[in-house]
Write an enzyme that holds these catalytic residues in place. Structure first.
Site, PDB file in Angstrom:
ATOM      1  N   ASP A  30     -15.176  26.332 -96.527  1.00  0.00           N
ATOM      2  CA  ASP A  30     -13.968  26.315 -95.674  1.00  0.00           C
ATOM      3  C   ASP A  30     -13.964  25.249 -94.571  1.00  0.00           C
ATOM      4  OD1 ASP A  30     -13.572  28.496 -97.273  1.00  0.00           O
ATOM      5  OD2 ASP A  30     -13.517  29.971 -95.672  1.00  0.00           O
ATOM      6  N   GLU A  78     -10.317  28.741 -97.764  1.00  0.00           N
ATOM      7  CA  GLU A  78      -9.672  30.047 -97.570  1.00  0.00           C
ATOM      8  C   GLU A  78      -8.173  29.815 -97.445  1.00  0.00           C
ATOM      9  OE1 GLU A  78     -11.048  32.433 -94.241  1.00  0.00           O
ATOM     10  OE2 GLU A  78      -9.446  33.907 -94.543  1.00  0.00           O
ATOM     11  N   LYS A 135     -10.019  30.611-102.259  1.00  0.00           N
ATOM     12  CA  LYS A 135     -10.396  32.024-102.123  1.00  0.00           C
ATOM     13  C   LYS A 135      -9.453  32.731-101.138  1.00  0.00           C
ATOM     14  CE  LYS A 135     -14.075  31.128 -98.701  1.00  0.00           C
ATOM     15  NZ  LYS A 135     -13.574  31.921 -97.595  1.00  0.00           N
ATOM     16  N   VAL A 163     -18.082  26.829 -92.297  1.00  0.00           N
ATOM     17  CA  VAL A 163     -17.591  27.594 -91.149  1.00  0.00           C
ATOM     18  C   VAL A 163     -16.847  28.829 -91.640  1.00  0.00           C
ATOM     19  CG1 VAL A 163     -17.425  25.537 -89.719  1.00  0.00           C
ATOM     20  CG2 VAL A 163     -15.421  26.231 -91.031  1.00  0.00           C
ATOM     21  N   CYS A 168     -17.170  33.601 -92.967  1.00  0.00           N
ATOM     22  CA  CYS A 168     -17.145  33.240 -94.395  1.00  0.00           C
ATOM     23  C   CYS A 168     -18.492  32.780 -94.930  1.00  0.00           C
ATOM     24  CB  CYS A 168     -16.050  32.217 -94.651  1.00  0.00           C
ATOM     25  SG  CYS A 168     -14.408  32.946 -94.447  1.00  0.00           S
ATOM     26  N   GLN A 208     -36.514  40.177 -91.096  1.00  0.00           N
ATOM     27  CA  GLN A 208     -37.066  41.162 -92.041  1.00  0.00           C
ATOM     28  C   GLN A 208     -37.544  40.490 -93.328  1.00  0.00           C
ATOM     29  OE1 GLN A 208     -34.681  45.023 -92.036  1.00  0.00           O
ATOM     30  NE2 GLN A 208     -33.142  43.566 -91.276  1.00  0.00           N
TER      31      GLN A 208
HETATM   32  C1  C5J Z   1     -13.871  31.601 -92.152  1.00  0.00           C
HETATM   33  C2  C5J Z   1     -12.509  32.960 -90.709  1.00  0.00           C
HETATM   34  N1  C5J Z   1     -13.778  30.575 -92.997  1.00  0.00           N
HETATM   35  N2  C5J Z   1     -13.345  32.847 -89.686  1.00  0.00           N
HETATM   36  N3  C5J Z   1     -12.723  32.287 -91.865  1.00  0.00           N
HETATM   37  O1  C5J Z   1     -14.937  31.878 -91.620  1.00  0.00           O
HETATM   38  O2  C5J Z   1     -11.529  33.650 -90.619  1.00  0.00           O
END
Ligand code: C5J
Length: 229
Positions: A30, A78, A135, A163, A168, A208
């Site tokens: 993204d 996204e 997506k 990001v 995401c 962990q």
């Molecule tokens: C992503 C969001 N790409 N933060 N989307 O992390 O809404």
């Protein structure tokens, strides 16, 4: 013909991790104008989008090294269909009505496929032939054909950039881990609007004994691939 396996090793948390370039994909999550540039989805949510810029140059370096080494490169975006038929009401109803997904903004309708804001930033633009996954959710596996594409290519390891770290990127690594992929987040190639969430998000992956992955960085990946070339 099956390609010979070659294990490259990189420093990571919680421990060094090996990968074979032939069965490894670079997954860039993204890196869209809607998240990184003013006037997009990220800013409408009240965020300082300049905080994401630091992840671009290291991601460019990893992308160049992976392209040169012939790794599978996957970009994700996204976003939603223009009629919003793939966007659940629970996702749409959040935020100010004038700044919600689908509302008009300076870079077109917010988080809508085909709008200028939905595009990947110029510095990381996909090359013709690279995989681009659209997506509707936060995870790159949900409601996409990513799993089928990775299976067809015999991919076992995902190097993950993008990001935001705790949304995401995290969701995709969790999804990938549950599907049996070795997932390695590249810390300097990820970013968040909340530096604390970035730090803690990465720590959660590696804690962990690497509960759902590993954390490395651009430098070790670029060095390992260049040494192998
Ligand atoms: C992503 C969001 N790409 N933060 N989307 O992390 O809404």
């Amino acid at each position: 013909m099956t390609r010979p396996s070659l294990t490259l090793s990189i420093a990571a948390e919680p421990a060094e991790v090996g990968f074979d370039p032939a069965s490894t994909a670079l997954v860039i999550i993204d890196m869209q104008r809607d998240f990184l540039e003013p006037g997009g989805f990220g800013e409408t949510l009240g965020n300082d989008v300049s905080l994401l810029a630091a992840a671009v140059p290291p991601t460019q370096a990893v992308l160049a090294a992976c392209r040169d080494a012939g790794l599978l490169v996957v970009h994700t975006r996204e976003g939603h269909r223009p009629d919003l038929s793939d966007a659940p009401p629970a996702k749409l109803e959040r935020g100010e009505p004038t700044a919600r997904i689908g509302a008009p903004g300076p870079m077109g309708r917010i988080l809508i496929r085909g709008e200028p804001g939905h595009a990947i930033v110029a510095a990381l633009a996909p090359l013709p032939g690279e995989v681009v996954i659209d997506k509707p959710g936060k995870g790159a596996f949900y409601a996409t054909d990513l799993g089928a594409i990775l299976a067809e290519r015999g991919i076992a390891t995902l190097l993950v950039c993008g990001v935001t770290t705790e949304v995401c990127v995290h969701t995709t690594i969790r999804e990938g881990n549950d599907r049996g992929y070795r997932c390695v987040a590249l810390a300097d190639c990820c970013a968040s609007y909340f530096p604390e969430f970035h730090r803690v998000g990465l720590a959660m992956i590696a804690a962990q004994g690497g509960i759902f992955g590993w954390v490395s960085a651009s430098g070790p990946v670029v060095e390992a691939l260049r040494a192998h070339a």
